[in-house]
Design an enzyme around this catalytic site. Sequence first.
Site, PDB file in Angstrom:
ATOM      1  N   PHE A 251       0.814  -1.219   0.000  1.00  0.00           N
ATOM      2  CA  PHE A 251       0.000   0.000   0.000  1.00  0.00           C
ATOM      3  C   PHE A 251       0.846   1.268   0.000  1.00  0.00           C
ATOM      4  O   PHE A 251       0.365   2.324   0.404  1.00  0.00           O
ATOM      5  CB  PHE A 251      -0.967   0.012   1.190  1.00  0.00           C
ATOM      6  CG  PHE A 251      -1.819  -1.218   1.288  1.00  0.00           C
ATOM      7  CD1 PHE A 251      -2.664  -1.561   0.246  1.00  0.00           C
ATOM      8  CD2 PHE A 251      -1.771  -2.036   2.399  1.00  0.00           C
ATOM      9  CE1 PHE A 251      -3.448  -2.706   0.321  1.00  0.00           C
ATOM     10  CE2 PHE A 251      -2.545  -3.186   2.478  1.00  0.00           C
ATOM     11  CZ  PHE A 251      -3.390  -3.521   1.436  1.00  0.00           C
ATOM     12  N   ILE A 477       2.707  -6.075  -5.766  1.00  0.00           N
ATOM     13  CA  ILE A 477       2.377  -6.036  -4.337  1.00  0.00           C
ATOM     14  C   ILE A 477       0.997  -6.619  -4.068  1.00  0.00           C
ATOM     15  O   ILE A 477       0.469  -6.496  -2.987  1.00  0.00           O
ATOM     16  CB  ILE A 477       2.495  -4.605  -3.773  1.00  0.00           C
ATOM     17  CG1 ILE A 477       1.547  -3.645  -4.503  1.00  0.00           C
ATOM     18  CG2 ILE A 477       3.942  -4.116  -3.889  1.00  0.00           C
ATOM     19  CD1 ILE A 477       1.493  -2.256  -3.866  1.00  0.00           C
ATOM     20  N   GLY A 478       0.419  -7.228  -5.103  1.00  0.00           N
ATOM     21  CA  GLY A 478      -0.853  -7.904  -4.885  1.00  0.00           C
ATOM     22  C   GLY A 478      -1.935  -7.680  -5.932  1.00  0.00           C
ATOM     23  O   GLY A 478      -2.857  -8.485  -6.039  1.00  0.00           O
ATOM     24  N   ILE A 639      -9.781  -2.377 -19.160  1.00  0.00           N
ATOM     25  CA  ILE A 639      -9.573  -3.269 -18.022  1.00  0.00           C
ATOM     26  C   ILE A 639      -9.013  -4.574 -18.589  1.00  0.00           C
ATOM     27  O   ILE A 639      -9.730  -5.357 -19.212  1.00  0.00           O
ATOM     28  CB  ILE A 639     -10.902  -3.519 -17.275  1.00  0.00           C
ATOM     29  CG1 ILE A 639     -11.486  -2.195 -16.780  1.00  0.00           C
ATOM     30  CG2 ILE A 639     -10.696  -4.488 -16.123  1.00  0.00           C
ATOM     31  CD1 ILE A 639     -10.598  -1.403 -15.828  1.00  0.00           C
ATOM     32  N   GLN A 648      -9.134  -5.569  -6.985  1.00  0.00           N
ATOM     33  CA  GLN A 648      -8.414  -4.375  -6.572  1.00  0.00           C
ATOM     34  C   GLN A 648      -9.378  -3.271  -6.127  1.00  0.00           C
ATOM     35  O   GLN A 648      -9.137  -2.567  -5.149  1.00  0.00           O
ATOM     36  CB  GLN A 648      -7.543  -3.885  -7.725  1.00  0.00           C
ATOM     37  CG  GLN A 648      -6.430  -2.984  -7.256  1.00  0.00           C
ATOM     38  CD  GLN A 648      -5.509  -2.568  -8.388  1.00  0.00           C
ATOM     39  OE1 GLN A 648      -5.784  -2.815  -9.544  1.00  0.00           O
ATOM     40  NE2 GLN A 648      -4.431  -1.930  -8.051  1.00  0.00           N
ATOM     41  N   LYS A 711      -5.756   3.380 -17.737  1.00  0.00           N
ATOM     42  CA  LYS A 711      -5.484   4.625 -17.000  1.00  0.00           C
ATOM     43  C   LYS A 711      -5.102   4.395 -15.532  1.00  0.00           C
ATOM     44  O   LYS A 711      -4.842   5.348 -14.802  1.00  0.00           O
ATOM     45  CB  LYS A 711      -6.704   5.548 -17.072  1.00  0.00           C
ATOM     46  CG  LYS A 711      -7.046   5.992 -18.491  1.00  0.00           C
ATOM     47  CD  LYS A 711      -7.869   7.280 -18.520  1.00  0.00           C
ATOM     48  CE  LYS A 711      -9.323   7.046 -18.171  1.00  0.00           C
ATOM     49  NZ  LYS A 711     -10.131   8.294 -18.302  1.00  0.00           N
ATOM     50  N   GLY A 714      -5.316   1.437  -8.989  1.00  0.00           N
ATOM     51  CA  GLY A 714      -5.027   1.222  -7.570  1.00  0.00           C
ATOM     52  C   GLY A 714      -5.481   2.353  -6.675  1.00  0.00           C
ATOM     53  O   GLY A 714      -6.033   2.123  -5.599  1.00  0.00           O
ATOM     54  N   GLU A 715      -5.281   3.586  -7.111  1.00  0.00           N
ATOM     55  CA  GLU A 715      -5.606   4.724  -6.239  1.00  0.00           C
ATOM     56  C   GLU A 715      -7.090   5.081  -6.286  1.00  0.00           C
ATOM     57  O   GLU A 715      -7.713   5.288  -5.238  1.00  0.00           O
ATOM     58  CB  GLU A 715      -4.759   5.958  -6.606  1.00  0.00           C
ATOM     59  CG  GLU A 715      -3.317   5.696  -7.024  1.00  0.00           C
ATOM     60  CD  GLU A 715      -2.472   4.965  -6.014  1.00  0.00           C
ATOM     61  OE1 GLU A 715      -2.673   5.178  -4.809  1.00  0.00           O
ATOM     62  OE2 GLU A 715      -1.626   4.135  -6.419  1.00  0.00           O
TER      63      GLU A 715
END
Lengths: 748, 327
Positions: A251, A477-478, A639, A648, A711, A714-715
């Site tokens: 994270f 990281i996952g 995607i 995610q 694009k 994660g965030e």
Amino acid sequence: MTEAFFDKKDYKPLDRVDGRLKVTGTARYSAEYALPNMAYAVLVGSSIAKGTIKSIDSKAAERAPGVLAVISHLNAIKVPGYQPKGEHPSEPSTQGQPLRVFFDNKIVSNDQPIVAVVATSFEKARHAATLVKIQYHKEEHQTNLEANSEKAVLPASGKKNPKSPTADYDRGQKDAFESAAVKFEAEYVLPTEVHNPMELQAITAHWEADDKLTVYDKVQGTKMTQKNFAKEWNIPEANVKCIATFVGGAFGNGLHNWPHETAAIIAAKQVKRPVKLVLTREQMFTMVGYRPRTWQKIQIGASKDGKLVAINHQSIGQTSSYEEFTESTLQQTRMMYASPNVSTRYRILPLNVATPIWMRGPGEATGAFALESAMDEVAHAIGMDPVDFRLLNYTESDPDKNMPWSTKYLRECYEEGKKRIGWENRKLKPGLVRDGEWLVGYGMGTGTFGANRNSATVHAALDREGNLVMHCAITDIGPGTGTAMVQIASNTTGISTGNITFHLGSSEFPNAGLQGGSSTVNSVGPAVLAACNALKEQLITMAAAKGNTAFSSAKPDDLMIDNNELQLGGKSSKTTLGDLFKQNNMEKIETTNESKPDENRNKYSMNAFSMHFAKVHVHPFTGQVQVKKIVCCADAGTIVSPKTAASQMIGGATGGIGMALTEDAVMDHRFGRYVTKDFADYHVPVNADVPEIDVYFVNKPDLLADPVGSKGLGEIAIIGVAPAIGNAVFNATGKRIRELPITPDKLI
Amino acid sequence: MIQFQYERAATTKAAINGLANSTHAKFIAGGTNLVDLMKRNVMAPTKLVDINRVPLKDIQQLNGKISIGALALNSQVADHPLILEKHPLLSQALNAGASAQIRNMATVGGNMMQRTRCPYFYDTALPCNKREPGSGCGALEGVNRMHAIFGTSEQCIAVHPSDMCIALVALDASVIVAGPKGERRIPFEEFHRLPGNQPEKDNVLQNNEMIISVEIPDNELSKNAHYFKVRDRASYAFALVSVAAALTMDGKVIRDARLAMGGVAHKPWRLREAERSLAGKTVSEETFRQAAEIAMQGAKAFKYNAFKLKLGPNVIVEALKNAAGLV
């Protein structure tokens, strides 16, 4: 690359390519490397927040069974990169100087690592660590953000460069707010949050020769780590190897190299054995960064019919006394809505605490809590539906950069989200909807994050049996990086996913940046695409050279491989890979390709967008909040791995529930020490807190951003979730909680 | 973790003998709290006597009471047909505590013996009179949001963390303990103690004694019982406030009421005055609200836990409403 390319074959949900390894325990994480003659280090942290070390009594520890060394500033070997007055050689370059572990007797934060006990077993090291007695010269410390807010400063980056995201920003007129018909003003506080991935930070450091270092290290960048330690130890980069094949969540806390890593490397050098060092859960709160406590104030001015006139947004986030940590807390306030007048003021406050580091969604998630809560408050004040209020102030171009969006499908997110959450059941006035004793509320929040892209290089090799093997230094990281890359390669070549392997997580592999800032698919994906197309070009050339005329004018886009057979334009070419390789007397073909951002970045504003809707129940007498449903709608471009992408989003929304309702690293400022620093007291959401999370992707490619059309995700998965929940709580109860988390005591 | 002796005992007698000659010996059963405390260097026993093999796991109906062996697992008790039928309050309280994994390891005796979760107790760099008598109470003027509002002392404002014990005190349970001189019986309400000037002592168990069983007398409370726990997340969190409520009803009239609170004191907090106020009354929210007011008499808050003065009575009312079937 044209849009038509992506119509050839949809990206289908695929199980994680490394899922079996993970669930069977076969995947090896940084703490799981057992090297011959390995020793174990345990860190002792300071018990004061500021001062100097008076003495260290290590006699009892040294005499304890199995102890090889007790290392501190008194006896640590000199680290060549620690120049007394120079900059610590760390990247990415947070302004200032990262903590130099075991360098001197200064204490700059509580639980700062000051002693490493190295022993032949973990248990022996841990026991001996309890025997070390340290005395201090204590100095007065400051750890309280609100009590010291007048000492906040403009970061160096903002001072030097007026165009920096941290610099003061004014669009339109500074005092426009004052003359607005509707004026709203409020303060918001986000407490310190800690990344707390399941996997503890761990490193196994091994000096294979005097000048040759291998680290098995939980990091988000193998190349970053290689560079940093090469500089720190003054050895060639080629002599440093960083392995991070599997990372059990991060994270963001693996975006920096931390003192414990250097401590293990020093220890390995000093005892001349490989050294493993694993932080404790409590040390995860103090040694590897956190989301900084941030105070914000927002002013929004609007006309009576809901047109935005002005937004003024200021924030103060804490940082350490030795590094200037900054994040983009105020960026989206500049570009999210069509307000003619916007001013932002970003400040940081150095305190006697450890340095923060970007935590998922970083500053944008912090800023969105204030902006999206305030937007909800203004909508309420003028009696408008909060979605309608946002649509009324929708902007079709980036008002900050003054550029067109590359793509923006946020309207679709609003519409779809409203349907899925049952927005029509929401009442404009709070406190009117009940389910038994429980109050029912609906809320929403918007998120946005830059569609970042870095250069990345991928090596790919194809053998005569049709096995495609790729290598890249990127970490995972996952989110499912390997799975996404295998899917891109499969879609590009036609090779079935089972015959494709993507190796990652080693500095020995071709270059890639950090896994951070939602940039991996946007950066590495195009390199995979480029490598696959390069292989296809080689195949075409090989076939054409052997006189197969059908191939002479073929382009990579025309070629697909189906069960080892080469197809052109969807038709069999009657050529197999085996035949072609045999004719050319080759075992395999290979290629290395780099892909980098292009000039479109100077012409378009590129952002991913998300829209989160929440439905909550609030108990009127006990203050308990139950999130009943979350709908996440994302405009993240193509995607490429629908299943891991949905996971995610679900993970991000869960993090948002934690931000809204449970997570709070509480410090006792008398001691400058956290009092919620384990999983019993620092509450991350558990299954019982997490409802159905419904994920919708617009799934339209943004080919201006990158050739894959992605694009980043994660965030935006977390940005906007916390205000959506807070807004829903307000809609349920009429109570506005402006300091997170929204715990029961604040609602009764 | 310091070096310690470890031995296994298979009988009660051997277990008690194992404690002899060692002032720093401790029993270990599920280890769900003690091992944590040893890892954090908060407790450092020189000897561990593993009592898992002592045959004290039975849950049985005896004459007029149910006996629960001290080594019965929390999950076994919670799911046992006898408990579900006769004392659903206990089952609910057990299931409100910890996590499924911990309940599968933790024993009844161990649950009673667990230490406070006060962060000052857990951090050896901070003052705590319970951990280190005379070092001061970190919580008194510190972060005391989770702390006690009843029965505090200048020495200690920590709370007892168990959910199970809140139900057991409401159910008039007794604790059977054995020592070198034989067995004795302690009313559950008297087992845990207030901190006073000896906060290091959580309960009245002597150094050489062992919990054998807990007995719950038969009652008529099973139809109207509810354990209501408010916490910072939906599972695996200690109570901000919890309430065990049970009623014996004659139609809408309360014949007998039991009330106990968790998260408010150094021991499970029985609310006898409030119970008495309910006897003979007809169930209503107003009646419950009055009882809750009585229950909160004498409560004293600190800087960060004043909310418990409001949350406490609200939870009492909610627990009673649920017990009475008003919700």
